[in-house]
Design a protein around this motif. Structure first.
Motif, PDB file in Angstrom:
ATOM      1  N   HIS A  84       4.763  -4.715 -13.188  1.00 10.95           N
ATOM      2  CA  HIS A  84       5.851  -4.001 -13.891  1.00 10.95           C
ATOM      3  C   HIS A  84       6.984  -3.718 -12.922  1.00 10.95           C
ATOM      4  O   HIS A  84       8.006  -3.177 -13.323  1.00 10.95           O
ATOM      5  CB  HIS A  84       5.346  -2.695 -14.512  1.00 10.95           C
ATOM      6  CG  HIS A  84       4.709  -1.729 -13.547  1.00 10.95           C
ATOM      7  ND1 HIS A  84       3.815  -2.121 -12.577  1.00 10.95           N
ATOM      8  CD2 HIS A  84       4.839  -0.380 -13.413  1.00 10.95           C
ATOM      9  CE1 HIS A  84       3.415  -1.051 -11.893  1.00 10.95           C
ATOM     10  NE2 HIS A  84       4.026   0.008 -12.384  1.00 10.95           N
ATOM     11  N   ARG A  85       6.795  -4.078 -11.645  1.00  8.93           N
ATOM     12  CA  ARG A  85       7.846  -3.855 -10.646  1.00  8.93           C
ATOM     13  C   ARG A  85       8.678  -5.115 -10.457  1.00  8.93           C
ATOM     14  O   ARG A  85       8.129  -6.200 -10.292  1.00  8.93           O
ATOM     15  CB  ARG A  85       7.218  -3.450  -9.299  1.00  8.93           C
ATOM     16  CG  ARG A  85       6.337  -2.212  -9.359  1.00  8.93           C
ATOM     17  CD  ARG A  85       7.135  -0.982  -9.665  1.00  8.93           C
ATOM     18  NE  ARG A  85       6.315   0.228  -9.625  1.00  8.93           N
ATOM     19  CZ  ARG A  85       6.541   1.297 -10.372  1.00  8.93           C
ATOM     20  NH1 ARG A  85       7.521   1.316 -11.235  1.00  8.93           N
ATOM     21  NH2 ARG A  85       5.780   2.351 -10.263  1.00  8.93           N
ATOM     22  N   HIS A  86       9.985  -4.900 -10.442  1.00 10.12           N
ATOM     23  CA  HIS A  86      10.908  -6.009 -10.241  1.00 10.12           C
ATOM     24  C   HIS A  86      11.064  -6.213  -8.735  1.00 10.12           C
ATOM     25  O   HIS A  86      12.144  -6.008  -8.188  1.00 10.12           O
ATOM     26  CB  HIS A  86      12.242  -5.617 -10.897  1.00 10.12           C
ATOM     27  CG  HIS A  86      12.907  -6.748 -11.574  1.00 10.12           C
ATOM     28  ND1 HIS A  86      13.862  -7.506 -10.962  1.00 10.12           N
ATOM     29  CD2 HIS A  86      12.728  -7.281 -12.803  1.00 10.12           C
ATOM     30  CE1 HIS A  86      14.253  -8.438 -11.789  1.00 10.12           C
ATOM     31  NE2 HIS A  86      13.576  -8.324 -12.922  1.00 10.12           N
TER      32      HIS A  86
ATOM     33  N   VAL B 143       3.816  -5.379   2.458  1.00 10.29           N
ATOM     34  CA  VAL B 143       5.123  -6.007   2.156  1.00 10.29           C
ATOM     35  C   VAL B 143       6.248  -4.977   1.997  1.00 10.29           C
ATOM     36  O   VAL B 143       7.421  -5.319   2.127  1.00 10.29           O
ATOM     37  CB  VAL B 143       5.104  -6.901   0.889  1.00 10.29           C
ATOM     38  CG1 VAL B 143       4.561  -8.271   1.191  1.00 10.29           C
ATOM     39  CG2 VAL B 143       4.383  -6.248  -0.272  1.00 10.29           C
ATOM     40  N   ARG B 144       5.874  -3.728   1.719  1.00 12.79           N
ATOM     41  CA  ARG B 144       6.919  -2.699   1.570  1.00 12.79           C
ATOM     42  C   ARG B 144       7.472  -2.243   2.928  1.00 12.79           C
ATOM     43  O   ARG B 144       8.339  -1.373   2.968  1.00 12.79           O
ATOM     44  CB  ARG B 144       6.401  -1.523   0.729  1.00 12.79           C
ATOM     45  CG  ARG B 144       6.238  -1.917  -0.725  1.00 12.79           C
ATOM     46  CD  ARG B 144       5.964  -0.738  -1.650  1.00 12.79           C
ATOM     47  NE  ARG B 144       5.785  -1.222  -3.019  1.00 12.79           N
ATOM     48  CZ  ARG B 144       5.370  -0.466  -4.024  1.00 12.79           C
ATOM     49  NH1 ARG B 144       5.078   0.809  -3.840  1.00 12.79           N
ATOM     50  NH2 ARG B 144       5.248  -0.973  -5.248  1.00 12.79           N
ATOM     51  N   PHE B 145       6.977  -2.864   4.041  1.00 11.75           N
ATOM     52  CA  PHE B 145       7.610  -2.616   5.347  1.00 11.75           C
ATOM     53  C   PHE B 145       8.978  -3.302   5.397  1.00 11.75           C
ATOM     54  O   PHE B 145       9.794  -2.996   6.229  1.00 11.75           O
ATOM     55  CB  PHE B 145       6.739  -3.179   6.484  1.00 11.75           C
ATOM     56  CG  PHE B 145       5.632  -2.256   6.937  1.00 11.75           C
ATOM     57  CD1 PHE B 145       5.222  -1.177   6.166  1.00 11.75           C
ATOM     58  CD2 PHE B 145       4.990  -2.476   8.154  1.00 11.75           C
ATOM     59  CE1 PHE B 145       4.191  -0.336   6.588  1.00 11.75           C
ATOM     60  CE2 PHE B 145       3.968  -1.640   8.584  1.00 11.75           C
ATOM     61  CZ  PHE B 145       3.568  -0.574   7.800  1.00 11.75           C
TER      62      PHE B 145
ATOM     63  N   LEU C 101       0.891  -1.165   0.000  1.00 13.06           N
ATOM     64  CA  LEU C 101       0.000   0.000   0.000  1.00 13.06           C
ATOM     65  C   LEU C 101       0.924   1.209   0.000  1.00 13.06           C
ATOM     66  O   LEU C 101       1.780   1.339   0.883  1.00 13.06           O
ATOM     67  CB  LEU C 101      -0.903   0.002   1.241  1.00 13.06           C
ATOM     68  CG  LEU C 101      -1.823   1.229   1.363  1.00 13.06           C
ATOM     69  CD1 LEU C 101      -2.871   1.256   0.247  1.00 13.06           C
ATOM     70  CD2 LEU C 101      -2.549   1.228   2.720  1.00 13.06           C
ATOM     71  N   GLY C 102       0.774   2.057  -1.007  1.00 12.36           N
ATOM     72  CA  GLY C 102       1.633   3.244  -1.101  1.00 12.36           C
ATOM     73  C   GLY C 102       3.100   2.855  -1.147  1.00 12.36           C
ATOM     74  O   GLY C 102       3.465   1.798  -1.684  1.00 12.36           O
ATOM     75  N   ASP C 103       3.896   3.692  -0.558  1.00  9.89           N
ATOM     76  CA  ASP C 103       5.335   3.456  -0.645  1.00  9.89           C
ATOM     77  C   ASP C 103       5.887   2.657   0.528  1.00  9.89           C
ATOM     78  O   ASP C 103       7.093   2.454   0.622  1.00  9.89           O
ATOM     79  CB  ASP C 103       6.058   4.799  -0.783  1.00  9.89           C
ATOM     80  CG  ASP C 103       6.783   4.870  -2.109  1.00  9.89           C
ATOM     81  OD1 ASP C 103       6.612   3.921  -2.902  1.00  9.89           O
ATOM     82  OD2 ASP C 103       7.535   5.839  -2.328  1.00  9.89           O
ATOM     83  N   GLY C 104       5.022   2.227   1.429  1.00  9.39           N
ATOM     84  CA  GLY C 104       5.494   1.400   2.531  1.00  9.39           C
ATOM     85  C   GLY C 104       5.509   2.126   3.864  1.00  9.39           C
ATOM     86  O   GLY C 104       6.045   1.618   4.846  1.00  9.39           O
TER      87      GLY C 104
HETATM   88  C1  3PG Z   1      -0.067   1.032  -9.071  1.00  7.73           C
HETATM   89  O1  3PG Z   1      -0.902   1.634  -8.378  1.00  7.73           O
HETATM   90  O2  3PG Z   1       0.219   1.378 -10.235  1.00  7.73           O
HETATM   91  C2  3PG Z   1       0.563  -0.199  -8.497  1.00  7.73           C
HETATM   92  O3  3PG Z   1      -0.019  -0.565  -7.302  1.00  7.73           O
HETATM   93  C3  3PG Z   1       2.046   0.001  -8.340  1.00  7.73           C
HETATM   94  O4  3PG Z   1       2.291   0.920  -7.333  1.00  7.73           O
HETATM   95  P1  3PG Z   1       3.693   1.689  -7.308  1.00  7.73           P
HETATM   96  O5  3PG Z   1       3.672   2.696  -8.425  1.00  7.73           O
HETATM   97  O6  3PG Z   1       3.752   2.332  -5.939  1.00  7.73           O
HETATM   98  O7  3PG Z   1       4.788   0.689  -7.490  1.00  7.73           O
END
Ligand code: 3PG
Length: 341
Positions: A146-148, A114-116, A59-62
């Motif tokens: 699209h995120r690695h 998970v971003r914690f 959720l968000g950036d963590g």
């Molecule tokens: C989005 O909202 O495009 C996805 O959940 C990816 O989120 P992010 O841009 O924070 O990686």
């Protein structure tokens, strides 16, 4: 890529499901829960087979807890036990490791954002710690593929891996853009022209018309392709903060003759309140006879639910934003490749 329907799920099978419950939240209120809804079928499928669904999301950036999303998700599973696991590696806490070890068949555990942890690093050690909780892995998060990242890519290397129902549907529906019915109109709004450039270059070979609007007119007008008859730009002042009547009329004429339309990105500077062009375009698309595919969080956030429903009835409303653009530009995503390997 194997579908979840090919997975051996039976009583007691522990399934790690990566969902994208990165929903828009304002002042403690969830503005749109459609990403949660999109994952319900896959989770119910697992529960229906007697499996245990262990949910992973960011959720968000963590910085924020997933708790508000957990409360929203519970509404979709009224008869199922849903546990929020805040501290998954803490052996002595009730909302820690024990909650996962004693999870009953047919129930759900949702792990904290998970971003914690080491999510963004695609970290092997973090992936191993997650993999210990499960027997198989399902990616039901096309919109973050699209995120690695660890729970998108690395985790799939460690467990038998499958795609969820919504993931496969996104893949199928967005792939239509590569072999479209013609005339095919591509509408690109939003900002950040550099992220749109590969799409324009690729779709000049596929689309019949590409409208470049939003805040992209100015940079697009300086490109060599601006003279290509397929490229349509805002009529009149290219610095305008929203699409004017002449521009909407031009789009209306193209929409009328199109058999397929793909749209991502608002037409105006919506953050400053210029939303009228976007709203008008959505209405035109909802009334068109074309196959319409739309996506992008900012775009969808400006369209009323009933208009989205009308578009979905003769097209497709993607849950993806950045992932949609990357998929269209490259034909694949890191999360797709991870499932294919
Ligand atoms: C989005 O909202 O495009 C996805 O959940 C990816 O989120 P992010 O841009 O924070 O990686």
């Amino acid at each position: 890529m194997k579908s979840i329907e090919e997975a051996e799920i039976m009583g007691g099978t522990r399934v790690l499901v990566r969902v994208d419950w990165n929903v828009p939240v304002k002042d403690g209120v969830i503005l749109d829960n459609s990403r949660i809804e999109a994952s319900v079928k896959t989770i119910n499928y697992i529960l229906g087979k007697g499996g245990k669904a262990i949910i992973l999301s960011h959720l968000g950036d963590g910085a924020d807890s997933l708790e508000i999303v957990v409360r929203e998700a519970e509404k979709f599973f009224p008869d199922v036990s849903v546990k929020f696991v805040r501290d998954p590696w803490n052996a002595s806490s009730a909302d820690g490791k024990m909650a996962l070890e004693y999870l009953s068949n047919g129930s759900i555990a949702i792990i904290e954002n998970v971003r914690f942890w080491m999510e963004k690093e695609n970290d092997e050690c973090f992936a191993n710690k997650l993999a210990e909780f499960a027997d198989i892995y399902v990616n039901e998060a096309f919109s973050v593929s699209h995120r690695h990242h660890t729970s998108v890519v690395k985790l799939a290397e460690l467990l038998p891996h499958f795609a969820g129902f919504n993931f496969l549907n996104e893949y199928k529906e967005l792939s239509r853009a590569f072999e479209p019915a013609h005339p095919f109109l591509f509408i690109l709004g939003g900002a950040k022209f550099d992220t749109k450039l590969p799409l324009v270059e690729k779709f000049l070979n596929i689309a019949d018309d590409i409208f470049i609007g939003g805040l992209n007119d100015l940079p697009a007008s300086g490109m060599a392709f601006a003279d290509n008859p397929k490229i349509l730009l805002t009529i009149g002042d290219i610095n305008a903060l929203d699409a004017n009547t002449e521009t909407l009329d031009l789009l209306a004429a193209k929409i009328k003759e199109a058999k397929m339309i793909l749209w991502n990105g608002p037409l105006g500077d919506y953050e400053k309140g210029f939303v009228a062009g976007t709203v008008a375009l959505a209405r035109m698309l909802s009334e068109s006879n074309a196959k319409v595919i739309i996506g992008g969080g900012d775009t969808l956030g400006l369209i009323k639910p009933e208009i989205k429903e009308k578009i979905a009835s003769h097209g497709f409303v993607s849950t993806a934003g950045g992932a949609m653009l990357d998929f269209l530009a490259n034909g694949t995503l890191p999360g797709i490749e991870a499932l294919k390997n």
